[in-house]
Design a protein around this motif. Structure first.
Motif: not given
Lengths: 204, 265
Positions: B14-19
């Protein structure tokens, strides 16, 4: 460690004259003599060969002298110079390890969230109920993350995504280590409360 | 291998998606200014938000922190040594020469341009040589010409003729004569300085005056008279001195001038 502190007036004058296009060669030489050994050591200390370190140090000065007109004195000259060197190092590192970086991590998970694009196509063999469960969990996670305060999300991201240590997170966000720990504790509590036990159990 | 249902992996994903939504990277100067805490709170928040989603910029910032912030352990202390000792002056000079050639590349000279430059240099050198040679030739030519000494006339006072000397010697003067040396030999007793000499043309006009003269040790006066002051005919030359009520003529001389055309070679 490079000595920090006020830049000496001679250096400041040389930078100002260079920006104004005055005595370009002598001022460039002065700055080069002052910092080249440090910049070269910066690259040697990051595992480059002596020859590569010299090339990268020269590339650093190349960029700095060519971009000095656009240097706005937003930072000290010295910090800017090493930020350029660090930028070059990151680019070089990414270039050299591109395949290594890309290979192992992509196929593990499907990304979640509305803005994310899938890194791996969903398995056609997955059971329909399993896929629906995963989708629901991802959406719940995205909702819970949106509810977290910005700084708490940043701490969480630096910890879980970028694998930084507490003191590194503190340095990046310019907060204390205690605040980092408190944010992580509270983030874990909130996600656990929102999503259940398993979401508060990421590896520290 | 973690499965897709691992909550930690799901969080990381999820956090990488935000990246992926990370905006443009701040330039190095902005990262450096953030590190030095020179940005406004709003600007710092923007950088902070970017750093949280950008491992590359975070790594750059951590490099600055490692360079400039106080080290936590002794291992970092060795970096404080001056790295200048790792490079000799010759190494640094060589590095600067390479850097200089990158920064200030010399203009390429094409063969055609090199030929033109050489031809222009040769032409200039030849022209200079010709000018110097011409000047030398003119000097040699001039010096090789016979030099005519100015005429010299010894004058005795009028009415005090000595044996063998005419009272008014005749001076044949070439038209090109620029000057004449005249020696006045007064017979009167001379004492203090302050003598004047006047040259009076045949028509009675005073054409030249010398003032405040002193006689030589031999008791005479040597005068350089421009040729233009001597007209055809008998000129009078008066030696005077200051006296009560005006000037007193001490001695009078006569010079008979005959202007003649230059002798044929």
């Amino acid at each position: 460690m490079v000595t920090r502190g006020e830049e000496d007036p001679g250096l400041r004058l040389a930078v100002e004259e260079l920006r104004a296009g005055a005595r370009v060669e002598s001022n460039s030489r002065r700055i080069f003599d002052l910092f080249y050994p440090w910049v070269r050591r910066f690259f040697v200390g990051r595992g480059y060969t002596a020859q590569d370190s010299e090339d990268l140090a020269q590339e650093t000065f190349d960029r700095v002298f060519r971009q000095i007109q656009s240097f706005r004195n937003e930072s000290s000259f010295k910090s800017w110079l090493f930020a350029v060197a660090a930028n070059l190092h990151r680019n070089e590192h990414r270039h050299r390890h591109r395949e290594k970086r890309d290979a192992p991590e992509v196929s593990i998970d499907a990304p979640a969230g509305e803005d994310a694009r899938p890194l791996d196509p969903p398995s056609s063999e997955a059971a329909p109920d399993r896929a629906a469960y995963e989708k629901e969990r991802r959406e719940a996670l995205a909702r819970a993350m949106r509810e977290l305060p910005p700084q708490m999300r940043q701490v969480l991201s630096l910890r879980v995504d970028q694998d930084l240590k507490y003191r590194e997170i503190a340095a990046v966000l310019q907060i204390s280590i205690e605040t980092v720990k408190a944010h992580l504790f509270q983030a874990r509590q909130r996600l656990r409360a929102e999503l259940g036990e398993d979401f508060g159990e990421w590896t520290d | 291998m973690p499965s897709s249902s691992d909550p930690t992996d799901r969080l990381r994903a999820h956090l990488r998606g935000e990246r992926d939504a990370t905006g443009r990277h701040p330039p190095p100067e902005r990262i450096a200014a953030y590190h030095e805490r020179r940005l406004s709170p709003g600007e710092a928040d923007e950088v902070r938000a970017h750093l949280a989603a950008c491992p590359d910029c975070t790594a750059e910032l951590l490099e600055l922190a490692a360079l400039f912030d106080e080290p936590d352990d002794q291992d970092d202390q060795e970096d404080q040594d001056d790295p200048g000792s790792e490079l000799s002056r010759a190494d640094l000079d060589a590095a600067w020469r390479r850097q200089r050639s990158r920064l200030f590349p010399r203009e390429k000279v094409t063969p055609l341009r090199r030929a033109w430059t050489a031809a222009a240099s040769l032409g200039l050198a030849a022209a200079l040589l010709a000018i110097v040679a011409l000047a030398q030739w003119r000097t040699i030519t001039r010096l090789s010409q016979p030099q005519a000494n100015p005429p010299l006339v010894n004058l005795e006072p009028a009415g005090a003729a000595r044996q063998g000397l005419p009272a008014a010697p005749e001076l044949r003067l070439a038209p090109e004569a620029r000057r004449v040396w005249v020696i006045l030999n007064p017979v009167a007793e001379l004492d203090a300085p302050g003598y004047d000499v006047e040259v009076i043309a045949p028509d009675g006009r005073t054409v030249l005056r010398f003032e405040n003269l002193r006689s030589s040790e031999a008791g005479n006066f040597r005068l350089e008279i421009p040729g233009s002051a001597l007209q055809d005919g008998d000129s009078r030359i008066l030696l005077t001195r200051k006296a009560t009520g005006g000037r007193q003529v001490v001695q009078e001389f006569k010079l008979s001038v005959r202007r003649a055309p230059p002798a044929a070679p």
